[in-house]
Design a protein around this motif. Structure first.
Motif, PDB file in Angstrom:
ATOM      1  N   GLY A  80     -75.923  11.136   4.524  1.00  0.00           N
ATOM      2  CA  GLY A  80     -75.557  10.358   5.835  1.00  0.00           C
ATOM      3  C   GLY A  80     -75.617  11.552   6.789  1.00  0.00           C
ATOM      4  N   ASP A  81     -75.459  10.841   8.063  1.00  0.00           N
ATOM      5  CA  ASP A  81     -75.519  11.690   9.229  1.00  0.00           C
ATOM      6  C   ASP A  81     -74.175  12.900   9.312  1.00  0.00           C
ATOM      7  OD1 ASP A  81     -74.394   8.922   9.796  1.00  0.00           O
ATOM      8  OD2 ASP A  81     -73.247  10.081  11.240  1.00  0.00           O
ATOM      9  N   GLY A  82     -73.285  12.279   8.828  1.00  0.00           N
ATOM     10  CA  GLY A  82     -72.046  13.275   8.796  1.00  0.00           C
ATOM     11  C   GLY A  82     -71.997  14.394   7.901  1.00  0.00           C
ATOM     12  N   THR A  83     -72.828  14.334   6.835  1.00  0.00           N
ATOM     13  CA  THR A  83     -72.977  15.326   5.773  1.00  0.00           C
ATOM     14  C   THR A  83     -73.862  16.459   6.424  1.00  0.00           C
ATOM     15  OG1 THR A  83     -72.718  13.503   4.035  1.00  0.00           O
ATOM     16  CG2 THR A  83     -73.743  15.680   3.228  1.00  0.00           C
ATOM     17  N   VAL A 131     -82.016  10.459   5.289  1.00  0.00           N
ATOM     18  CA  VAL A 131     -81.039  10.479   5.766  1.00  0.00           C
ATOM     19  C   VAL A 131     -80.610   8.853   6.432  1.00  0.00           C
ATOM     20  CG1 VAL A 131     -79.743  11.616   8.107  1.00  0.00           C
ATOM     21  CG2 VAL A 131     -81.397  12.771   6.860  1.00  0.00           C
ATOM     22  N   GLU A 132     -79.488   8.620   6.091  1.00  0.00           N
ATOM     23  CA  GLU A 132     -78.923   7.201   6.595  1.00  0.00           C
ATOM     24  C   GLU A 132     -78.217   7.507   7.902  1.00  0.00           C
ATOM     25  OE1 GLU A 132     -78.398   4.030   3.445  1.00  0.00           O
ATOM     26  OE2 GLU A 132     -78.344   5.791   2.246  1.00  0.00           O
ATOM     27  N   ASN A 133     -78.660   7.415   9.029  1.00  0.00           N
ATOM     28  CA  ASN A 133     -78.037   7.986   9.995  1.00  0.00           C
ATOM     29  C   ASN A 133     -77.431   6.432  10.523  1.00  0.00           C
ATOM     30  OD1 ASN A 133     -76.832   8.304  12.525  1.00  0.00           O
ATOM     31  ND2 ASN A 133     -78.681   9.820  12.965  1.00  0.00           N
ATOM     32  N   ASN A 134     -76.263   6.121  10.594  1.00  0.00           N
ATOM     33  CA  ASN A 134     -75.695   5.143  10.801  1.00  0.00           C
ATOM     34  C   ASN A 134     -74.706   5.104  12.097  1.00  0.00           C
ATOM     35  OD1 ASN A 134     -73.404   6.405   9.604  1.00  0.00           O
ATOM     36  ND2 ASN A 134     -73.242   4.838   7.850  1.00  0.00           N
ATOM     37  N   GLY A 135     -74.841   6.208  12.512  1.00  0.00           N
ATOM     38  CA  GLY A 135     -74.101   6.449  13.564  1.00  0.00           C
ATOM     39  C   GLY A 135     -72.640   6.700  13.737  1.00  0.00           C
ATOM     40  N   ILE A 136     -72.093   6.882  12.410  1.00  0.00           N
ATOM     41  CA  ILE A 136     -70.692   7.368  12.077  1.00  0.00           C
ATOM     42  C   ILE A 136     -70.472   8.001  10.899  1.00  0.00           C
ATOM     43  CG2 ILE A 136     -70.422   4.944  11.158  1.00  0.00           C
ATOM     44  CD1 ILE A 136     -67.707   5.176  12.762  1.00  0.00           C
ATOM     45  N   ALA A 137     -69.603   8.574  10.543  1.00  0.00           N
ATOM     46  CA  ALA A 137     -68.953   9.145   9.504  1.00  0.00           C
ATOM     47  C   ALA A 137     -67.595   8.939   9.327  1.00  0.00           C
ATOM     48  CB  ALA A 137     -69.282  10.858   9.597  1.00  0.00           C
ATOM     49  N   GLN A 138     -67.249   8.093   8.543  1.00  0.00           N
ATOM     50  CA  GLN A 138     -65.893   7.495   8.138  1.00  0.00           C
ATOM     51  C   GLN A 138     -65.349   6.890   9.632  1.00  0.00           C
ATOM     52  OE1 GLN A 138     -63.957   9.680   5.397  1.00  0.00           O
ATOM     53  NE2 GLN A 138     -61.935   8.878   5.719  1.00  0.00           N
TER      54      GLN A 138
HETATM   55 MG   LIG Z   1     -72.854   8.225   8.599  1.00  0.00          MG
END
Ligand SMILES: [Mg+2]
Ligand SMILES: Cc1ncc(C[n+]2csc(CCOP(=O)(O)OP(=O)(O)O)c2C)c(N)n1
Lengths: 331, 306
Positions: free
Chosen positions: B148-151, B175-182
Motif C-alpha cells: 500500500g501507499d502507507g507502507t 502499489v495499491e495507492n488508495n490514498g489512505i493508510a488506516q
Molecule cells: Mg493505503
C-alpha cells in the motif's frame, strides 16, 4: 474507571504538566485516536506535541530519542507491540547505550509503548509478548501496565528514571476495570517496594503459594487464586511489579519465605523468559530457604495462532496457573 | 485521484471469467464484514473492497512460476491466484480445510508460490531474495509484491529497491495507492511521490489510473515482459479506492471522501457498462459465496499442534 481510560488520562496529564512532552505514533490523531483509542483527545488538546506519523517504527523511535537527547520527554506508541522489533536498534543500540556510553550519564527521557499480547485472534505477528527480548539491556528499563498501578504514577517513574523505558500494555486490560481483584481478595502495595502491588486473602505472609506476575496476568492469576481457594483450599498471594527489569527481589523476601511454593507467571512464550531471570534472582537470595525451585508458567514454545481454539491452547490460561500451583505444592 | 472525464465514461470490459472473479472477491469480502457484524468471526480482517480489480487485472500477466507476495489486505491477492474461497474462509474462521490450519488467519498465508505476512514493509526485501533466486534458477519468472501507499513509510522498502535495482532483479512492485493508510491520508504520511522515489533508485515506474482490465493489461504487458527479460524491477502504482473501513467499523473518513471513493467503485462502473450480464454474474457469485459461508461455518475446528 477502565485501564485504557486511566492510561489515556495519564497521557493527558503528562502533556498538560510537562510542556516538553511529546506523544508520537501511527494513527494516533483524533478522531481516530489510535488503533486502541488510547490517545483519544490528545491531538485536539496538544496539536503541536501529539504527532501522527508515517508507518516508520524505527524512524519515529529514533526521533523520540532525538527529542530526549535535547531534554524533551517523548512517548512513542508502537501500534502493535510486535512491531517494536523494527525499533530494536534505536532502543538498544542508541537510546539505551547513550545513557552511559559517552562516559558520563546522559538522561534519555523516553517511553516506548507497546500494546501487547494475544487472546484477540490477531494472529502470529500481532499477538506476541516480547518483554523478554528487552531484559538485560544495560540502561534500558522494562515496565508493564497493570490494573493495580495508576498509569500516571508509572509514567512519572519511567520518565524520572532518566533512561529509556519500554512499556508493555496487555491489550486485554484496556477494557478491564482498574483495581478490580474480585470480591474475595484485597490488594495493597508491598511494604518496602512502592512499585509492587500485592493481592491476597487475609495474611499475605501466610499464603501457601506466592505468584509473581506482570500486570497483564492479573485477571488470570486472580481467577486461578479464586478456584484454588474455593476448590482446593489453597491460598495464594500475587505480587505484581510495575517494573520488570531491572528487578529487585530483595523486598519480596518476607512474603516469599512464608510460602510453600513460588511461581512466576507471564504470557511470553517459553525459553529465555523474564520469569527465568526473576527465578534466578530469588534462587540466589534464598536457595536454602526454598522447598523447591521457583516454578515458571508461560505460554507454549510456539507462534501465537489466529484461530481462537488454537490460540487458547498456546497462551497461558487461568487453568494453566491453577494446575501449576497444585503441581508446585505437591510433595 | 478521482477519475475524471473520458476515463470514467469509457466502458469497463471484462470477460465472464474476470467478471466472476471480481464479483467473487467482492461478495467474499462483504460476507466477512457480515460475519463480523454478527459476531461470528474472531480477530480482525482487512477487506479489499474497491480494490478487487488490481489482482484480477494482474493475474493474466503472471504465471504459475512467479512468486506473489500479498499483504494485510490480501484476500483478493489470494483469490486471484487460487480459486479457493472455501479454503481461505476456513483459514479466517479456523475451520477444517483451512489453507494454513487456522494458524495464520487472514494475514499470514503460505501456499505454493504465494505468501503474505502482517508486518508492513517486511515482504519487499524477502521478495528481492526470491527474485535473486529466480534470476539464477528460473530466468523469465518474477517476484510480484503488493504494498500500500502507507507502507512506503518503512525503510525496508528502500533498502529493497536499492538492491533490486543494483542487481537488476526481476521484482514487480504493485502499489495499491488508495490514498489512505488506516486513518492517515497519504498527503499526511508521504512527502514527494511514489514515482519520484522509484525513479530515485533508477527503478521504472508506471501509473495506472483506470479500473478497466483490458486497458491495464495492455499498458502493463510490455513492461512486465521487460522485467522478465532481465531489464530490472518495475513499480506499478494503481490509483485506487478503499471503499470500506480499514478493518471493521473503523472508518473515520468524512462522508464526502467515502462518497468519492464509492463513485470510483469498479462495481458500479462495470455494472453500468453491461447491466444484464453483470446482474446475472453478481447473483451467481453472491449465491456461491452464501453457500460457501454456510458450508464452511458448519465445519469442525481446524486441527494443529504447536
Ligand atoms: Mg493505503
Ligand atoms: C510494521 C507495521 N506497522 C504498522 C502496522 C499496522 N498497519 C496495518 S495496515 C496499516 C496501514 C497500511 O496502509 P497502506 O500501506 O496504505 O495499505 P492499505 O491498508 O491502505 O491497503 C497499518 C498502519 C503493520 N501491520 N505493520
Amino acid at each position: 474507571m477502565r485501564v485504557g481510560e486511566n492510561l489515556n488520562a495519564a497521557l493527558h496529564g503528562l502533556l498538560e504538566s510537562d510542556p516538553s512532552a511529546y506523544v508520537i505514533g501511527e494513527d494516533i490523531l483524533d478522531p481516530y485516536g489510535g488503533a486502541f483509542k488510547i490517545t483519544k483527545g490528545l491531538s485536539t488538546r496538544f496539536p503541536d506535541r501529539v504527532l501522527g506519523t508515517p508507518i516508520s517504527e524505527s524512524g519515529i523511535t529514533g526521533l523520540a530519542a532525538g527529542l530526549a537527547l535535547c531534554g524533551d520527554a517523548a512517548v512513542v506508541e508502537i501500534m502493535f507491540g510486535d512491531f517494536v522489533a523494527l525499533a530494536f536498534d534505536q532502543i538498544v543500540n542508541f537510546a539505551a547505550k547513550s545513557v552511559t556510553m559517552y562516559g558520563s550519564r546522559l538522561p534519555i527521557r523516553m517511553v516506548v509503548r507497546c500494546p501487547t499480547g494475544g487472546g484477540r485472534g490477531y494472529g502470529p505477528t500481532h499477538s506476541q509478548s516480547l518483554q523478554k527480548h528487552f531484559v538485560g539491556v544495560p540502561g534500558l528499563s522494562v515496565y508493564e501496565m497493570s490494573p493495580l498501578h495508576d498509569n500516571r504514577a508509572v509514567f512519572d517513574a519511567m520518565l524520572a528514571s532518566g533512561g529509556p523505558c519500554v512499556f508493555f500494555e496487555d491489550k486485554i486490560l484496556y477494557t478491564r476495570r482498574m483495581n478490580d481483584v474480585g470480591d474475595l481478595f484485597r490488594h495493597d502495595v508491598l511494604p518496602g517496594a512502592e512499585d509492587v502491588a500485592r493481592v491476597f486473602l487475609e495474611d499475605p505472609e501466610a499464603a501457601d503459594c506466592v505468584i509473581i506476575a506482570p500486570g497483564g496476568m492479573v485477571d488470570r492469576v486472580v481467577t486461578a487464586m479464586r478456584s484454588l481457594l474455593l476448590e482446593q483450599e489453597v491460598t495464594c498471594c500475587l505480587l505484581v511489579p510495575s517494573r520488570l527489569y531491572p528487578f529487585d527481589a530483595e523486598p519480596l523476601l518476607p512474603v516469599l519465605r512464608g510460602a510453600r511454593a513460588v511461581l512466576v507467571a507471564e504470557e511470553g512464550t517459553a525459553g529465555g523468559t523474564w520469569g527465568s531471570e526473576v527465578a534466578h534472582r530469588i534462587h540466589r537470595l534464598m536457595w536454602n530457604d526454598l522447598r523447591r525451585p521457583v516454578a515458571l508458567v508461560n505460554s507454549a514454545d510456539s507462534v501465537i495462532p489466529t484461530a481462537a481454539h488454537l490460540e487458547r491452547a498456546v497462551l497461558v490460561q487461568d487453568s494453566t496457573i491453577h494446575d501449576a500451583v497444585l503441581e508446585a505444592l505437591r510433595d | 485521484m478521482t477519475e475524471t472525464g473520458a476515463a470514467v465514461l469509457s466502458a469497463r470490459r471484462a470477460d465472464d471469467d474476470d467478471l466472476a472473479l471480481l464479483l467473487l472477491i467482492r461478495h467474499f469480502e462483504l460476507a466477512l464484514l457480515d460475519l463480523f457484524g454478527r459476531g461470528e468471526l474472531n480477530g480482525t480482517t482487512h477487506t479489499c473492497l474497491g480494490q478487487e480489480y488490481v489482482p484480477v487485472a494482474l493475474r493474466r500477466l503472471l504465471t504459475g512460476a512467479d512468486h506473489v507476495f500479498g499483504n494485510h489486505r490480501g484476500h483478493g491477492h489470494y483469490l486471484a491466484r487460487f480459486d479457493d474461497p472455501a479454503g481461505l474462509l476456513a483459514e479466517i474462521m479456523g475451520r477444517e480445510g483451512a489453507v494454513c490450519g487456522g494458524v495464520g488467519g487472514s494475514q499470514h498465508i503460505l501456499r505454493d508460490r504465494y505468501v503474505s505476512t502482517g508486518v508492513q514493509g517486511e515482504s519487499l526485501p524477502v521478495a528481492a531474495g526470491v527474485a535473486l533466486h529466480l534470476k539464477r534458477t528460473e530466468p523469465g519468472a518474477l517476484a510480484c509484491v503488493f504494498i500500500g501507499d502507507g507502507t512506503w513509510g518503512e525503510g525496508a522498502v528502500y533498502e529493497a529497491l536499492n538492491l533490486v535495482s543494483l542487481w537488476r532483479l526481476p521484482l514487480l512492485v504493485i502499489v495499491e495507492n488508495n490514498g489512505i493508510a488506516q486513518s492517515t491520508p497519504t498527503t499526511r504520511q508521504m512527502a514527494g511521490t511514489v514515482r519520484a522515489r522509484a525513479e530515485a533508485f533508477g527503478v521504472r515506474h508506471h501509473g495506472v489510473e483506470t479500473s478497466d482490465l483490458a486497458t491495464i493489461r495492455d499498458e502493463l504487458a510490455p513492461l512486465v515482459a521487460a522485467v522478465r527479460a532481465g531489464e530490472g524491477p518495475l513499480v506499478v502504482e494503481f490509483a485506487t479506492h478503499r471503499i470500506g473501513p480499514h478493518s471493521k467499523g473503523d472508518d473515520t473518513r468524512d462522508p464526502e471522501t467515502v462518497r468519492r471513493a464509492r463513485d470510483n467503485d469498479w462495481y458500479r462502473l462495470y455494472g453500468e457498462a453491461d447491466p444484464e450480464r453483470f446482474e446475472r454474474a453478481d447473483q451467481a457469485q453472491r449465491a456461491r459465496v452464501d453457500a460457501i459461508v454456510r458450508e464452511v461455518s458448519a465445519r469442525p475446528p481446524s486441527r494443529w499442534r504447536p
